[in-house]
Scaffold this active site. Structure first.
Site, PDB file in Angstrom:
ATOM      1  N   ARG A  38       1.029  -1.353   0.137  1.00 45.71           N
ATOM      2  CA  ARG A  38      -0.057  -0.101  -0.045  1.00 45.71           C
ATOM      3  C   ARG A  38       0.137   1.171  -0.173  1.00 45.71           C
ATOM      4  NH1 ARG A  38      -4.586  -2.137   4.586  1.00 45.71           N
ATOM      5  NH2 ARG A  38      -5.754  -3.356   2.733  1.00 45.71           N
ATOM      6  N   GLU A  50      -1.203  -9.070  -5.127  1.00 49.34           N
ATOM      7  CA  GLU A  50      -2.512  -9.626  -5.539  1.00 49.34           C
ATOM      8  C   GLU A  50      -2.983 -10.978  -5.416  1.00 49.34           C
ATOM      9  OE1 GLU A  50      -5.665  -8.018  -5.146  1.00 49.34           O
ATOM     10  OE2 GLU A  50      -4.995  -6.272  -4.158  1.00 49.34           O
ATOM     11  N   GLY A  94       0.084 -23.037  -1.120  1.00 51.35           N
ATOM     12  CA  GLY A  94      -1.089 -23.757  -1.215  1.00 51.35           C
ATOM     13  C   GLY A  94      -1.151 -22.714  -3.141  1.00 51.35           C
ATOM     14  N   CYS A 215     -19.604   0.823  12.851  1.00 56.16           N
ATOM     15  CA  CYS A 215     -19.355   1.614  11.353  1.00 56.16           C
ATOM     16  C   CYS A 215     -19.762   2.425  10.865  1.00 56.16           C
ATOM     17  CB  CYS A 215     -20.943   0.521  11.162  1.00 56.16           C
ATOM     18  SG  CYS A 215     -20.798   0.212   9.491  1.00 56.16           S
ATOM     19  N   THR A 316      -9.499 -26.683  -1.980  1.00 60.05           N
ATOM     20  CA  THR A 316     -10.939 -25.463  -2.176  1.00 60.05           C
ATOM     21  C   THR A 316     -12.189 -27.224  -2.488  1.00 60.05           C
ATOM     22  OG1 THR A 316      -9.304 -24.669  -3.441  1.00 60.05           O
ATOM     23  CG2 THR A 316     -12.046 -24.203  -3.862  1.00 60.05           C
TER      24      THR A 316
END
Length: 373
Positions: A38, A50, A94, A215, A316
């Site tokens: 960032r 990413e 993984g 929030c 998965t």
């Protein structure tokens, strides 16, 4: 678009359309976590983060990101590395297809784009291993193109605030969320906005026990007002999980040489090293295995030690159960088994050398528990 938004259930759709991005960016500036990707606009570092963070928590992915930057500080360094070296650095993370695509993408950028990332969403999509999410992240964060990123965090935030009950993994749901996300994204600061909404979902609007009382959208959030946060987002039933039963023959020669093989394409863990494998439809004892090499081992009356641990490894759409059989072999056996071992691409490595081979986590765990001192 106005008609689409007017059909949503949020009590203040117009207000949110006008102020959602502003409020979100302001929240982000005060609450975001300090993470190295960032602090840069370098598309290489953004892309790397990413890819690593796909299917991976930040806490787990951060050391891998730092390791890759240390070993391969530029796209040229990554492109010139061997696949084996990259898989070794990736080991334990993984989803190894990501690592192979990472390598292929780096080479494509170096050979076809002179080492520079394409600066727009459409061109980024043409690169190996870069899908709509990753292309949107790079295009918006590195080049400020107003393309929304939509990951699990974004789905959750939008579903709750706007009370969208359409399944996020349905064709209709993806269309609805894409339209809404494109409407809400900041056109002047898409880089900050995309990071903000993902961060908001990660640390504020969490899957379980969201922090609703603090929030910023508390009085605008349809889910909060109706006490249905736990019901959103909606997801269609998952694909049935398949069970696979691996029986590994850990073949050892003279107490120092291990037989291992690089896994072939077409299945999990391509390019990683494991042992001679006999896969069955259920867990079996050694004598029950229907395999030619097993028959040779029994013929030569070799000593077989069954490792008591049965390793469970969850992927998965698959759950693996792995049993290991340690076998010390003789030269007479190797002469008989030479063709079988060659056909399975099995080769010998010193026990020390196996530490530097890229291996699935399951194999690493076995070696560390039963062979490495």
């Amino acid at each position: 678009m106005k008609t689409f938004l007017s059909g949503l259930q949020s009590p203040n759709v117009d207000l949110l359309t006008n102020y959602f991005a502003i409020k979100l960016i302001e929240w982000y500036q005060h609450h975001h976590r300090a993470l190295p990707w960032r602090e840069t606009k370098d598309p290489y570092k953004i892309w790397l983060s990413e890819i690593i963070l796909q299917q991976t928590r930040v806490a787990q992915g951060l050391p891998y990101y730092q390791r890759f930057i240390e070993n391969y500080p530029t796209i040229h360094d990554l492109a010139s590395a061997s696949e084996t070296a990259i898989l070794r650095v990736w080991q334990g993370l993984g989803y190894y297809t990501r690592a192979r695509n990472l390598h292929a993408c780096a080479r494509t950028i170096v050979t076809q784009f002179q080492g520079k990332f394409p600066n727009n969403y459409k061109a980024l999509l043409s690169l190996p291993g870069i899908g709509v999410y990753t292309a949107a992240a790079i295009a918006s964060i590195a080049f400020k193109e107003p393309i929304p990123v939509i990951d699990g965090n974004v789905y959750r935030v939008l579903a709750r605030i706007f009370d969208i009950e359409t399944a996020i993994n349905s064709t209709k749901g993806k269309h609805i969320f894409n339209q809404l996300a494109q409407t809400l994204i900041s056109k002047t600061a898409p880089d900050i906005y995309n990071q903000a909404i993902m961060e908001f979902g990660a640390i504020q609007c969490t899957p379980l026990k969201p922090l609703c009382n603090t929030c910023i959208f508390k009085m605008d959030c349809s889910a909060f007002l109706a006490n249905k946060q736990h019901l959103l987002p909606v997801k269609e039933a998952k694909v049935k999980i398949k069970q696979r039963f691996f029986h590994y023959l850990c073949i050892q020669l003279d107490d120092d040489q291990l037989f291992m093989k690089s896994r072939k394409p077409g299945d999990i863990w391509t390019g990683l090293y494991d042992f001679y494998l006999v896969e069955e439809s259920e867990r079996k004892e050694f004598d029950q295995l229907e395999d030619e090499l097993v028959q040779l081992i029994k013929k030569h009356q070799l000593y077989i030690e069954k490792v008591p641990t049965v390793y469970k490894h969850i992927l998965t759409h698959r759950v693996l159960y792995a049993s290991f059989f340690k076998i010390i072999v003789t030269k007479a056996f190797l002469a008989d088994a030479k063709i079988l071992l060659e056909d399975s691409l099995t080769d010998t490595f010193s026990i020390e050398a196996t530490k530097f081979l890229p291996k699935p986590k399951l194999i690493c765990n076995f070696l560390e528990e039963y062979l490495y001192i």
